[in-house]
Design an enzyme around this catalytic site. Structure first.
Site, PDB file in Angstrom:
ATOM      1  N   GLU A  75     -10.224 -10.049 -26.404  1.00  0.00           N
ATOM      2  CA  GLU A  75      -9.310 -11.041 -26.260  1.00  0.00           C
ATOM      3  C   GLU A  75      -8.718 -11.231 -24.677  1.00  0.00           C
ATOM      4  OE1 GLU A  75      -9.675 -10.163 -30.539  1.00  0.00           O
ATOM      5  OE2 GLU A  75      -9.293  -9.112 -28.575  1.00  0.00           O
ATOM      6  N   SER A  76      -8.952 -10.043 -23.857  1.00  0.00           N
ATOM      7  CA  SER A  76      -8.501 -10.007 -22.742  1.00  0.00           C
ATOM      8  C   SER A  76      -8.132  -8.650 -22.286  1.00  0.00           C
ATOM      9  CB  SER A  76      -7.280 -10.894 -22.274  1.00  0.00           C
ATOM     10  OG  SER A  76      -7.019 -10.884 -20.923  1.00  0.00           O
ATOM     11  N   CYS A  96      -6.152 -14.299 -25.976  1.00  0.00           N
ATOM     12  CA  CYS A  96      -6.570 -15.327 -26.069  1.00  0.00           C
ATOM     13  C   CYS A  96      -7.145 -15.557 -27.601  1.00  0.00           C
ATOM     14  CB  CYS A  96      -7.423 -16.031 -25.234  1.00  0.00           C
ATOM     15  SG  CYS A  96      -9.151 -15.049 -25.211  1.00  0.00           S
TER      16      CYS A  96
END
Length: 128
Positions: A75-76, A96
């Site tokens: 997700e990052s 995210c």
């Protein structure tokens, strides 16, 4: 190979139009900021609490003290930089999708016994 890990996680990369929630976190009066084992365990707990997918953790211990590193997520990422002599740490919690970056805050506060935690929120990638 790492790109495929994103897709195998079932989360993939955020698509256009999806906001990415980013937290800038400052820990003041914190403890354990030179303990690389504590830092790694805390990053792992943050990932679990945020319901994110860990791909890799890399930490570097500076001498005489301080740690910088990153937990790379599907997700990052979560990055950390510590200044033990000042009892200060700076973290970026960028996520995210369905991950819950806010869930990291109590984990960080407790693990590092921070006297004060400052959090700034930035939403990136929003449609205008």
């Amino acid at each position: 190979m790492r790109q495929n890990a994103l897709w195998r996680s079932g989360k993939g990369l955020a698509t256009s139009g999806t906001a990415r929630k980013n937290l800038i976190v400052d820990l003041h009066g914190a403890e354990g900021l030179d303990d690389i084992g504590l830092i790694e365990a805390t990053l792992r707990r943050c990932v679990d609490a945020a319901q994110a997918t860990l791909l890799h953790i890399h930490l570097h211990h500076f001498h005489p003290n301080g740690v910088s590193g990153v937990a790379v997520l599907a997700e990052s990422h979560i990055s950390i930089h510590t200044w033990p002599d000042s009892r200060y740490a700076a973290l970026d919690v960028f996520m995210c999708g369905k991950a819950i970056p806010d869930a990291c805050i109590p984990v960080l506060r407790k693990a590092f016994k921070a006297k004060r935690v400052e959090v700034s929120e930035i939403l990136r990638g929003q449609d205008t």
